[in-house]
Design an enzyme around this catalytic site. Sequence first.
Site, short mmCIF file in Angstrom:
data_model
loop_
_atom_site.label_atom_id
_atom_site.label_comp_id
_atom_site.label_asym_id
_atom_site.label_seq_id
_atom_site.Cartn_x
_atom_site.Cartn_y
_atom_site.Cartn_z
N CYS A 1 3.86 -3.48 28.31
CA CYS A 1 2.63 -2.71 28.13
C CYS A 1 2.25 -1.99 29.43
O CYS A 1 2.31 -2.56 30.52
CB CYS A 1 1.51 -3.66 27.71
SG CYS A 1 -0.07 -2.82 27.49
N CYS B 1 4.89 1.80 3.92
CA CYS B 1 6.25 1.83 4.49
C CYS B 1 7.03 3.02 3.94
O CYS B 1 7.79 3.66 4.67
CB CYS B 1 6.97 0.51 4.19
SG CYS B 1 6.25 -0.89 5.06
N CYS C 1 0.84 -1.20 0.00
CA CYS C 1 0.00 0.00 0.00
C CYS C 1 0.87 1.25 0.00
O CYS C 1 0.35 2.35 0.16
CB CYS C 1 -0.91 -0.01 1.22
SG CYS C 1 0.00 0.12 2.77
N CYS D 1 0.93 -6.92 14.17
CA CYS D 1 1.41 -6.70 12.80
C CYS D 1 2.86 -7.11 12.59
O CYS D 1 3.26 -7.38 11.47
CB CYS D 1 1.19 -5.24 12.38
SG CYS D 1 2.29 -4.05 13.17
N CYS E 1 4.46 -7.19 4.70
CA CYS E 1 4.24 -7.88 3.42
C CYS E 1 5.51 -8.50 2.86
O CYS E 1 5.53 -9.68 2.50
CB CYS E 1 3.61 -6.92 2.41
SG CYS E 1 1.98 -6.34 2.89
N CYS F 1 -6.65 -7.90 21.76
CA CYS F 1 -5.23 -7.49 21.76
C CYS F 1 -4.30 -8.69 21.54
O CYS F 1 -4.42 -9.71 22.21
CB CYS F 1 -4.88 -6.80 23.07
SG CYS F 1 -3.15 -6.28 23.13
N HIS G 1 3.46 -7.40 25.36
CA HIS G 1 2.72 -7.64 26.61
C HIS G 1 3.61 -7.35 27.84
O HIS G 1 3.13 -6.82 28.84
CB HIS G 1 2.27 -9.10 26.59
CG HIS G 1 1.40 -9.53 27.73
ND1 HIS G 1 0.19 -8.95 28.02
CD2 HIS G 1 1.58 -10.53 28.65
CE1 HIS G 1 -0.36 -9.58 29.06
NE2 HIS G 1 0.47 -10.53 29.46
N CYS H 1 -0.41 1.89 19.30
CA CYS H 1 -1.79 1.38 19.23
C CYS H 1 -2.44 1.22 20.60
O CYS H 1 -3.53 1.75 20.85
CB CYS H 1 -1.81 0.04 18.49
SG CYS H 1 -1.12 0.15 16.83
N CYS I 1 3.87 -3.28 10.47
CA CYS I 1 3.05 -2.82 9.35
C CYS I 1 2.46 -1.45 9.70
O CYS I 1 1.50 -1.40 10.46
CB CYS I 1 1.94 -3.82 9.07
SG CYS I 1 0.79 -3.34 7.76
N CYS J 1 7.47 -1.54 20.26
CA CYS J 1 6.48 -0.45 20.14
C CYS J 1 6.20 0.26 21.48
O CYS J 1 6.15 1.49 21.51
CB CYS J 1 5.16 -0.98 19.58
SG CYS J 1 5.27 -1.67 17.94
N CYS K 1 -3.31 -4.38 20.29
CA CYS K 1 -2.24 -4.68 19.32
C CYS K 1 -2.81 -5.62 18.26
O CYS K 1 -3.49 -6.59 18.57
CB CYS K 1 -1.09 -5.34 20.07
SG CYS K 1 0.16 -6.07 19.00
N CYS L 1 -6.95 -3.63 30.55
CA CYS L 1 -6.32 -4.50 29.54
C CYS L 1 -7.30 -4.79 28.39
O CYS L 1 -8.50 -4.98 28.60
CB CYS L 1 -5.91 -5.81 30.21
SG CYS L 1 -5.38 -7.06 29.04
FE1 SF4 Z 1 -1.08 -7.41 27.28
FE2 SF4 Z 1 -2.58 -6.30 25.36
FE3 SF4 Z 1 -3.44 -6.32 27.86
FE4 SF4 Z 1 -1.38 -4.76 27.14
S1 SF4 Z 1 -3.49 -4.57 26.46
S2 SF4 Z 1 -1.53 -6.03 28.99
S3 SF4 Z 1 -0.38 -6.11 25.63
S4 SF4 Z 1 -3.07 -8.13 26.57
#
Ligand code: SF4
Length: 311
Positions: free
Chosen positions: A236, A71, A68, A297, A163, A266, A233, A287, A195, A275, A294, A260
């Site tokens: 996060c 990138c 697309c 990607c 991709c 997610c 995770h 995200c 991505c 990220c 998430c 969460c």
């Molecule tokens: Fe884990 Fe997603 Fe929950 Fe964050 S939002 S704690 S990455 S499951």
Amino acid sequence: MRKPWFDDEKALAAVEARGVDRRDFLKICSTFAAAMGLSQVPFAAGVAQAVEGAAAKPPVIWMEGLDCAGCSISFSGSLNPPAASVLLDSISLRYHEALMAASGHQAEAAFHDTIEAGGHVLIVEGAVPTADPRYCMIGGKSFEENLKAAAEKCAAIICVGACSSFGGVTGSMVCGGVGVSEIIKDKPIIKLSTCPVHPEHLIGTVLYFLATGEVPELDEHGRPVAFFGTNIHDNCRRRGHYDAGRFVTDWNDPAQKDYCLVTKGCKGPMTNSDCPVRLWNDRTNFCIDCGCGCHGCASPTFYEKMSPIFM
Ligand code: SF4
């Protein structure tokens, strides 16, 4: 190892002349040196030299298959620091269908002259179409033919985006997109699989290659460990809520705003990327912090095996 042609002051002055502040330049180089494990290489002889000091700028071919153009947009849209412009000044971008001024026979000549000379870095954006050779055909040749020709004498291949790394979204479509490593087997392939590609992943990888002449340490999927060695995770900011069993069940309940998102699809637990630490859009957000789970990607199984994205 210090290169004889490198001059710290000259390099910094040249970058300053392009409107990049000295402090920012040093910050960019330090960031990438640390991220790519270059701390053992003397600073000036490593990343800074890669950015500005090399006498001969490495030729780069950037091909686009099934994609697309996200990138290219992600990379060229990096504003602060203006890392993309620093990088574009340190390489010789010979061919890029979206960015190059030349077209038609001139563009073809640039492509063929560069791949004939060899030693170039080949950046591939987009998947290789397998369902029909007419997809992404250029100069009367299928994408696969052009890819094989460009790869033959290249020094290394960098796949930008999901991709070209693993097929991505196009892998689940009728066009039958597959990653570059399904076609090219005899070259070092570095996969920057988010991505779209994170501009800093690309810049850091190219700088590492320029500074050391080597491919960075890769994980079992061919991705640089420096960028894909940690699980989303684990880093996060909603992880405390996950551990405490507080999950979003109602998008409209303000009390659940930071809970969460695993209940909403997610894919953080099954996705490796930095990220949550590096963030996106010039280190503004990513995200999950926007309230969107998430999508996974960066994962080799994105897109098909990551559905449904939302629950
Ligand atoms: Fe884990 Fe997603 Fe929950 Fe964050 S939002 S704690 S990455 S499951």
